[in-house]
Motif scaffolding. Sequence first.
Motif, PDB file in Angstrom:
ATOM      1  N   THR A 139     -24.453  12.036  10.341  1.00  0.00           N
ATOM      2  CA  THR A 139     -24.474  13.479  10.128  1.00  0.00           C
ATOM      3  C   THR A 139     -23.828  14.194  11.306  1.00  0.00           C
ATOM      4  O   THR A 139     -23.871  13.703  12.443  1.00  0.00           O
ATOM      5  N   LEU A 140     -23.220  15.336  11.022  1.00  0.00           N
ATOM      6  CA  LEU A 140     -22.684  16.217  12.057  1.00  0.00           C
ATOM      7  C   LEU A 140     -23.531  17.481  12.166  1.00  0.00           C
ATOM      8  O   LEU A 140     -23.077  18.475  12.718  1.00  0.00           O
ATOM      9  N   GLU A 141     -24.745  17.426  11.658  1.00  0.00           N
ATOM     10  CA  GLU A 141     -25.629  18.582  11.711  1.00  0.00           C
ATOM     11  C   GLU A 141     -25.871  18.958  13.175  1.00  0.00           C
ATOM     12  O   GLU A 141     -26.335  18.126  13.966  1.00  0.00           O
ATOM     13  N   PRO A 142     -25.541  20.185  13.582  1.00  0.00           N
ATOM     14  CA  PRO A 142     -25.563  20.555  15.004  1.00  0.00           C
ATOM     15  C   PRO A 142     -26.884  20.301  15.718  1.00  0.00           C
ATOM     16  O   PRO A 142     -26.884  19.797  16.854  1.00  0.00           O
ATOM     17  N   ALA A 143     -28.004  20.625  15.099  1.00  0.00           N
ATOM     18  CA  ALA A 143     -29.288  20.440  15.774  1.00  0.00           C
ATOM     19  C   ALA A 143     -29.550  18.968  16.073  1.00  0.00           C
ATOM     20  O   ALA A 143     -30.074  18.620  17.147  1.00  0.00           O
ATOM     21  N   GLN A 144     -29.191  18.078  15.149  1.00  0.00           N
ATOM     22  CA  GLN A 144     -29.386  16.644  15.387  1.00  0.00           C
ATOM     23  C   GLN A 144     -28.450  16.136  16.474  1.00  0.00           C
ATOM     24  O   GLN A 144     -28.836  15.295  17.290  1.00  0.00           O
ATOM     25  N   LEU A 145     -27.229  16.645  16.493  1.00  0.00           N
ATOM     26  CA  LEU A 145     -26.300  16.241  17.541  1.00  0.00           C
ATOM     27  C   LEU A 145     -26.823  16.650  18.911  1.00  0.00           C
ATOM     28  O   LEU A 145     -26.790  15.863  19.867  1.00  0.00           O
ATOM     29  N   ARG A 146     -27.306  17.890  19.022  1.00  0.00           N
ATOM     30  CA  ARG A 146     -27.812  18.358  20.313  1.00  0.00           C
ATOM     31  C   ARG A 146     -29.038  17.548  20.748  1.00  0.00           C
ATOM     32  O   ARG A 146     -29.157  17.171  21.922  1.00  0.00           O
ATOM     33  N   ALA A 147     -29.933  17.275  19.814  1.00  0.00           N
ATOM     34  CA  ALA A 147     -31.109  16.477  20.160  1.00  0.00           C
ATOM     35  C   ALA A 147     -30.695  15.090  20.652  1.00  0.00           C
ATOM     36  O   ALA A 147     -31.289  14.542  21.587  1.00  0.00           O
ATOM     37  N   HIS A 197     -18.982  10.987  16.814  1.00  0.00           N
ATOM     38  CA  HIS A 197     -18.750   9.617  16.362  1.00  0.00           C
ATOM     39  C   HIS A 197     -18.293   9.617  14.900  1.00  0.00           C
ATOM     40  O   HIS A 197     -19.052   9.967  14.001  1.00  0.00           O
ATOM     41  N   ASN A 198     -17.035   9.256  14.680  1.00  0.00           N
ATOM     42  CA  ASN A 198     -16.458   9.154  13.331  1.00  0.00           C
ATOM     43  C   ASN A 198     -16.697  10.387  12.464  1.00  0.00           C
ATOM     44  O   ASN A 198     -17.243  10.299  11.350  1.00  0.00           O
ATOM     45  N   PRO A 199     -16.271  11.565  12.925  1.00  0.00           N
ATOM     46  CA  PRO A 199     -16.473  12.778  12.113  1.00  0.00           C
ATOM     47  C   PRO A 199     -15.665  12.792  10.833  1.00  0.00           C
ATOM     48  O   PRO A 199     -15.866  13.670   9.992  1.00  0.00           O
ATOM     49  N   GLU A 200     -14.774  11.827  10.631  1.00  0.00           N
ATOM     50  CA  GLU A 200     -14.018  11.765   9.381  1.00  0.00           C
ATOM     51  C   GLU A 200     -14.931  11.536   8.175  1.00  0.00           C
ATOM     52  O   GLU A 200     -14.512  11.727   7.031  1.00  0.00           O
ATOM     53  N   HIS A 201     -16.188  11.148   8.430  1.00  0.00           N
ATOM     54  CA  HIS A 201     -17.144  11.023   7.323  1.00  0.00           C
ATOM     55  C   HIS A 201     -17.567  12.388   6.776  1.00  0.00           C
ATOM     56  O   HIS A 201     -18.125  12.459   5.668  1.00  0.00           O
ATOM     57  N   ASP A 202     -17.318  13.458   7.539  1.00  0.00           N
ATOM     58  CA  ASP A 202     -17.722  14.795   7.117  1.00  0.00           C
ATOM     59  C   ASP A 202     -16.745  15.838   7.670  1.00  0.00           C
ATOM     60  O   ASP A 202     -17.109  16.650   8.526  1.00  0.00           O
ATOM     61  N   GLY A 234     -17.691  19.486   8.340  1.00  0.00           N
ATOM     62  CA  GLY A 234     -18.639  19.731   9.421  1.00  0.00           C
ATOM     63  C   GLY A 234     -18.027  19.673  10.807  1.00  0.00           C
ATOM     64  O   GLY A 234     -18.727  19.873  11.810  1.00  0.00           O
ATOM     65  N   LEU A 235     -16.711  19.418  10.879  1.00  0.00           N
ATOM     66  CA  LEU A 235     -16.071  19.208  12.176  1.00  0.00           C
ATOM     67  C   LEU A 235     -16.181  20.424  13.089  1.00  0.00           C
ATOM     68  O   LEU A 235     -16.533  20.296  14.276  1.00  0.00           O
ATOM     69  N   ALA A 284      -8.894  19.843   8.637  1.00  0.00           N
ATOM     70  CA  ALA A 284      -9.998  20.596   9.231  1.00  0.00           C
ATOM     71  C   ALA A 284      -9.714  21.019  10.665  1.00  0.00           C
ATOM     72  O   ALA A 284     -10.336  21.960  11.171  1.00  0.00           O
ATOM     73  N   ALA A 285      -8.784  20.356  11.330  1.00  0.00           N
ATOM     74  CA  ALA A 285      -8.526  20.622  12.751  1.00  0.00           C
ATOM     75  C   ALA A 285      -8.220  22.090  13.050  1.00  0.00           C
ATOM     76  O   ALA A 285      -8.705  22.630  14.053  1.00  0.00           O
ATOM     77  N   PRO A 286      -7.414  22.790  12.233  1.00  0.00           N
ATOM     78  CA  PRO A 286      -7.123  24.200  12.548  1.00  0.00           C
ATOM     79  C   PRO A 286      -8.341  25.105  12.519  1.00  0.00           C
ATOM     80  O   PRO A 286      -8.294  26.227  13.055  1.00  0.00           O
TER      81      PRO A 286
END
Length: 254
Positions: A59-67, A86-91, A94-95, A127-129
Amino acid sequence: MAPTRALLEHALTAGVTALDTAFNYDCYASHRVLARTARELLGRFEVSTKVGYFPDGHTLEPAQLRAAVEQTTAELGRTPDTVFLHNPEHDPPGLAAACEELASCQEAGLCRAWGIATWNPAPLLAAAPTVSVKPDVIMVRAGLAVRGEVLDAAERFTAELGAGDRWGMAPFAGNPNDPVWSKVDATVFLEPGQPASQIQAGLAAAFALPAVSRIALGTSSPQHLDELIAGVRHVARASVVDEYRELLRAGTEQ
């Protein structure tokens, strides 16, 4: 496999001062194991790690990443030098939010730099732009095992970075002992007059496929580490690399 104390000591003696790990490595215990194994040596290494995989999935969910970044800092007992998505190409959608969260972690002093580690950046190009903050570093797959379209996507995805901020990983597709590496003559990629093993030649080629300044790879053997270090000193032949890339593109177009 977590590094042993002896391997870490040997690495420092050999001039290797950077370690790469991830939140999910070693059954989500990698940071604790590394801190326990390295002890006072850990401060002598530049440490990069990755967040994005959790026991219940990616997941790229921000709260989980910060935790995860906060937990990483606590378990290491020090601030990591670089934290990668880590491998954000899965989502890909969410980038942008995930990048903003890691930039926020950097501002809060939870990491010194942040970046993106991607096995295949092609899904991220659209998604990069939308990303308003730019990573300090991007790590991509490198080497002879990488498909041509992935190499092209990596170059596009990292185009705005300086040469020193493009890193590579997994030059032997995760297994340098695979029999294929004894059957591929990687020495053809070297400038003449550079005696080298196939592993050393393959590593030298990986620094040009695509062009990266450093490469993360795994080893559990001091002897293997020494062989890899010697390979870093070899130089790939630009004309052969260019010809190889053209062959890859021609194969893709057929």
